[in-house]
Design a protein around this motif. Sequence first.
Motif: not given
Length: 125
Positions: A69-87
């Motif tokens: 996601a964009r936050a000002a001039q930065f691109r922030l990354c965040r963890l999505e847990v659903a695929p880890l839960q499926s694994a």
Amino acid sequence: MQLRDDVNTETALNATFAALADPTRRAMLERLAQGPASINTLAAPFALSLPTVSRHLKVLEAAGLVAKARAAQFRLCRLEVAPLQSAGDWIGQYRDFFSDRFDRLEAQLKQNLQTAPDNPVPVAQ
């Protein structure tokens, strides 16, 4: 539509496990488990160029493990847990299977020790 769901689930699991196969990507996910981070923050611990870090992130994104996601001039990354839960759920099936097997092995070994003679044959080294 069950077949389509099964194929989609298998494809998603394949992408998740492929993404997790690389230690750099696993380390990035460990960092993201602490909270969102910029690409530069994720790149900092590694002796990798930013384009290489970007390729790792694309693999993680394709597997659905990371969202940007964009936050000002930065691109922030965040963890999505659903695929880890499926694994984890998929692995859990086998955890139960092996746990049962180990329990039976332990019971068999205990039984063998109880019925073993007092002077067992020495094991060759």
